[in-house]
Enzyme design. Structure first.
Site, PDB file in Angstrom:
ATOM      1  N   ARG A   1      11.799   6.690   5.557  1.00 16.38           N
ATOM      2  CA  ARG A   1      11.470   7.216   4.216  1.00 16.38           C
ATOM      3  C   ARG A   1      11.530   8.745   4.268  1.00 16.38           C
ATOM      4  O   ARG A   1      10.541   9.408   4.574  1.00 16.38           O
ATOM      5  CB  ARG A   1      10.068   6.780   3.807  1.00 16.38           C
ATOM      6  CG  ARG A   1       9.910   5.287   3.538  1.00 16.38           C
ATOM      7  CD  ARG A   1       8.481   4.990   3.078  1.00 16.38           C
ATOM      8  NE  ARG A   1       8.360   3.718   2.406  1.00 16.38           N
ATOM      9  CZ  ARG A   1       7.841   2.622   2.961  1.00 16.38           C
ATOM     10  NH1 ARG A   1       7.401   2.637   4.207  1.00 16.38           N
ATOM     11  NH2 ARG A   1       7.751   1.500   2.260  1.00 16.38           N
TER      12      ARG A   1
ATOM     13  N   ASN B   1       8.207  -4.149  -2.470  1.00 13.96           N
ATOM     14  CA  ASN B   1       7.086  -3.464  -3.139  1.00 13.96           C
ATOM     15  C   ASN B   1       7.472  -3.138  -4.580  1.00 13.96           C
ATOM     16  O   ASN B   1       6.779  -3.503  -5.523  1.00 13.96           O
ATOM     17  CB  ASN B   1       6.724  -2.147  -2.437  1.00 13.96           C
ATOM     18  CG  ASN B   1       6.447  -2.323  -0.967  1.00 13.96           C
ATOM     19  OD1 ASN B   1       6.168  -3.428  -0.525  1.00 13.96           O
ATOM     20  ND2 ASN B   1       6.534  -1.253  -0.198  1.00 13.96           N
TER      21      ASN B   1
ATOM     22  N   HIS C   1      -5.123  11.397   8.444  1.00  9.88           N
ATOM     23  CA  HIS C   1      -5.192  11.621   9.895  1.00  9.88           C
ATOM     24  C   HIS C   1      -6.169  10.667  10.562  1.00  9.88           C
ATOM     25  O   HIS C   1      -5.916  10.150  11.645  1.00  9.88           O
ATOM     26  CB  HIS C   1      -5.651  13.047  10.197  1.00  9.88           C
ATOM     27  CG  HIS C   1      -4.633  14.059   9.834  1.00  9.88           C
ATOM     28  ND1 HIS C   1      -3.288  13.810   9.939  1.00  9.88           N
ATOM     29  CD2 HIS C   1      -4.760  15.318   9.366  1.00  9.88           C
ATOM     30  CE1 HIS C   1      -2.631  14.874   9.540  1.00  9.88           C
ATOM     31  NE2 HIS C   1      -3.501  15.799   9.178  1.00  9.88           N
TER      32      HIS C   1
ATOM     33  N   CYS D   1      12.475  -4.714   3.569  1.00 12.33           N
ATOM     34  CA  CYS D   1      11.697  -3.625   4.174  1.00 12.33           C
ATOM     35  C   CYS D   1      10.405  -3.331   3.414  1.00 12.33           C
ATOM     36  O   CYS D   1       9.683  -2.417   3.758  1.00 12.33           O
ATOM     37  CB  CYS D   1      12.548  -2.362   4.304  1.00 12.33           C
ATOM     38  SG  CYS D   1      13.113  -1.719   2.726  1.00 12.33           S
TER      39      CYS D   1
ATOM     40  N   ARG E   1       1.042  -1.925  -9.841  1.00 14.81           N
ATOM     41  CA  ARG E   1       0.091  -2.482  -8.898  1.00 14.81           C
ATOM     42  C   ARG E   1      -1.166  -1.621  -8.761  1.00 14.81           C
ATOM     43  O   ARG E   1      -2.175  -2.054  -8.234  1.00 14.81           O
ATOM     44  CB  ARG E   1       0.727  -2.706  -7.534  1.00 14.81           C
ATOM     45  CG  ARG E   1       0.906  -1.461  -6.719  1.00 14.81           C
ATOM     46  CD  ARG E   1       1.278  -1.818  -5.325  1.00 14.81           C
ATOM     47  NE  ARG E   1       2.422  -1.034  -4.909  1.00 14.81           N
ATOM     48  CZ  ARG E   1       2.790  -0.942  -3.667  1.00 14.81           C
ATOM     49  NH1 ARG E   1       2.161  -1.615  -2.746  1.00 14.81           N
ATOM     50  NH2 ARG E   1       3.811  -0.200  -3.341  1.00 14.81           N
TER      51      ARG E   1
HETATM   52  C1  PEP Z   1       9.818  -1.029  -1.496  1.00 16.77           C
HETATM   53  O1  PEP Z   1       9.829  -0.694  -2.683  1.00 16.77           O
HETATM   54  O2  PEP Z   1       9.588  -2.191  -1.105  1.00 16.77           O
HETATM   55  C2  PEP Z   1      10.102  -0.039  -0.439  1.00 16.77           C
HETATM   56  C3  PEP Z   1      10.231  -0.382   0.821  1.00 16.77           C
HETATM   57  O3  PEP Z   1      10.179   1.257  -0.843  1.00 16.77           O
HETATM   58  P1  PEP Z   1       8.892   2.178  -1.020  1.00 16.77           P
HETATM   59  O4  PEP Z   1       7.687   1.378  -0.626  1.00 16.77           O
HETATM   60  O5  PEP Z   1       9.113   3.365  -0.153  1.00 16.77           O
HETATM   61  O6  PEP Z   1       8.950   2.491  -2.465  1.00 16.77           O
END
Ligand code: PEP
Ligand code: MG
Length: 573
Positions: free
Chosen positions: A293, A451, A186, A499, A462
């Site tokens: 998401r 990601n 928050h 994304c 990571r």
């Molecule tokens: C990703 O893996 O790049 C992605 C956008 O999904 P998330 O970060 O929600 O796993």
């Protein structure tokens, strides 16, 4: 110097005011008049709801509707029949109202705070806020208010609760430092909404810092400088001026299409986690939502959302966006995303386990409920469905078959939906990238989840500091794989977005332009920055940069090269 998590950009310079926690100790006594004690708790709860409603109204004016909604959520927590029912049971067993309410809240706090997932952890802060609010009323203690602090105040707190911040005066707060919290807490959401520099999770900040200390907060690096000398002060004042100037300059990109210097147009969407974020997507000038998401709808609750609850959420986001696209990703859970209400089983290697689409195809009821809700919402806007963590074509085919089956059921029940709803996939595993040519023949669009794709390509977690040097989208293997995905999408004439976080990385943007990406989906506050970085390259220049970058052999060389390219571009302009 202290260090924490940088959650809200900008340089804040000011004097510390500690928002210290009040003692809410009470004497545990055994009650005999149980009826009166239950009435006392009910009165305190109803008083709490009244107060919270008023605070939410104040917060809606001083900060915004999203933040006010967090407070309104506290009323739902206190109205949870299980919570109140259990508290009354404890009173009937002789506990006092304070003891009963605290015990039951503590139970929720323990469950939520032991979750791996940050959003669910955050829910424990809400329950603690509710517990303290009701206890304060039972004990007749007034609450700390941040509404009347002097100009240039840096608030330092263990954690900033939404109720503390009602009526906050943004012009008086130079910065926020807390001992807990991360990007989605928050305090972070509030700081970003108010554009106040903030650094969270600064170890023992409320012990080390004293009222009146002068501090500098760097909301980009996460550094906090205590009692700066005059050279540091000058340096940071200059950085503060530069930050404000750069931010103003970005405003010229508001309301404009996203176009490269040679005239190619791109779509620039936002990533959101709940329907309220769609408002952010609009206010930051996003051109739609490229990733909703939906797992966030399943977090921080005791039971999974029903079809109607999900329908409401998807409709709300769609109605906020009007005709702009809304890409709803089906449940992406497992890995680092724990969903307590689904009771996921512990796995030795959760990133390789029953995650996302694999979980959904194994738990058809949950998957079908979500797909039905999305299909039913599809008449309210420009909605598409996206599947996470695809690794083989069968997962896409089986999902499409299920969607067709649900469409048939909806038709027989005379329920309207968009017959032509698009079905796309996240390309975020090495396997999906390798068979992108096959997948592109049956998916309506791709979205590159950089990601996960980086993690799965580099076989690198990571979160593990020992191997984090490998986790970079600029690794030659990751760049080659991204290039291939985009190539396969183009060959099959389907749109291809990115994304993951890398979509907003200025260093990667010329490469994405050259590879032929058609859409970018980024966090709402990054929209104008990405629009600017797309506008600076011609396709020809982006191709030249990419050719050179792709000829280099290490991540380090690519990073250094792209850094030089970016800074020489900035100094030319
Ligand atoms: C990703 O893996 O790049 C992605 C956008 O999904 P998330 O970060 O929600 O796993
Ligand atoms: Mg992912």
């Amino acid at each position: 110097m202290l260090k924490g998590i940088a959650v809200s950009e900008g340089i804040g310079i000011g004097k510390v005011i500690l928002a210290e926690e009040q003692s809410l100790e009470y004497i545990e006594k055994t009650v005999t008049d149980k009826e009166t004690e239950i009435n006392r708790l009910e009165a305190a709860v109803s008083d709490f709801c009244e107060k919270t409603k008023k605070q939410a109204e104040e917060l809606a004016i001083s900060v915004g509707k999203n933040e006010a909604d967090i407070l309104l959520g506290h009323i739902s927590i206190v109205h949870d029949p299980f919570l109140m029912g259990e508290a009354e049971k404890l009173i009937k067993n002789g506990k006092c109202a304070e003891g009963a309410f605290a015990e039951i809240c503590d139970m929720f706090i323990t469950v939520f705070s032991s979750s791996e997932d940050e959003m669910t952890k955050q829910r424990s802060v809400d329950v603690r806020d509710v517990k303290n609010g009701v206890l304060r009323i039972l004990l007749g203690i007034n609450e700390i208010k941040l509404s009347d602090v002097p100009k240039g105040t840096v608030i330092v707190a263990k954690e900033l609760t939404p109720s503390m911040t009602a009526g906050i005066n943004k012009n008086h707060i130079a910065g926020i430092i807390t001992e807990t919290g991360g990007m989605t807490s928050h305090s972070a959401i509030l700081a970003r909404a108010l554009e106040i520099p903030a650094v969270l999770s600064v170890d023992r900040a409320a012990e080390i810092l004293r009222n009146g200390d002068t501090v500098i907060i760097d909301g980009s690096s996460g550094e906090v400088i205590v009692s700066p000398d005059s050279a540091q002060m000058e340096n940071y004042k200059e950085r503060q001026r530069r930050f404000i100037r750069d931010k103003k300059e970005l405003e010229i990109f508001r309301g404009r299409p996203t176009v490269s210097a040679s005239g190619e147009t791109y779509e620039l969407f936002c990533n959101i986690g709940n329907p309220e974020d769609a408002l952010d997507a609009m206010s930051f000038d996003g051109e739609g939502v490229g990733l909703f998401r939906t797992e966030f709808l399943f977090m921080d609750r005791l039971t999974a959302p029903t079809e109607d609850e999900q329908l409401e959420a998807y409709k709300r986001a769609a109605l906020t966006l009007g005709e702009k696209p809304l890409i709803i990703r089906t449940l992406d859970i497992g890995g680092d995303k724990d969903i307590p209400c689904l009771g996921l089983t512990q796995e030795d290697n959760p990133f390789m386990g029953l995650r996302a689409i694999r979980y959904c195809l194994k738990n058809r009821d949950i998957f079908k409920t979500q797909l039905r809700a999305i299909l039913r919402a599809s008449t309210s806007g420009n909605i598409s469905i996206m599947l996470p963590l695809i690794t083989c074509i069968e997962e896409l085919r089986e999902s499409r078959r299920l969607i067709e089956e649900i469409k048939g059921e909806l038709r027989s029940s005379h329920i309207k939906f968009n017959e032509n709803i698009r079905l796309g996939i996240m390309v975020e595993t090495a396997s999906a990238a390798v068979i992108a040519d096959v997948l592109a023949k049956e998916a309506d669009f791709f979205s590159i989840g950089s990601n996960d794709l980086t993690g799965y390509t580099m076989a690198c977690d990571r979160g593990n500091a020992d191997v984090s040097y490998l986790y970079s989208v600029l690794q030659p293997s990751v760049l080659r794989i991204i290039k291939r995905i985009i190539f396969c999408a183009k060959e099959n004439n389907i749109p291809v977005a990115m994304c993951g976080e890398a979509a907003a990385d200025p260093m990667l943007i010329p490469l994405l332009i050259s590879f032929g990406l058609t859409e970018f989906s980024v966090s709402p506050p990054s929209v104008l920055k990405v629009r600017k970085y797309i506008s600076i390259w011609t396709k020809q220049k982006a191709d030249k940069i990419t050719e050179k970058a792709m000829s280099l052999e290490t991540q380090g060389e690519i990073y250094e090269y792209l850094k030089t390219v970016l800074s020489s571009h900035s100094s030319d302009n």
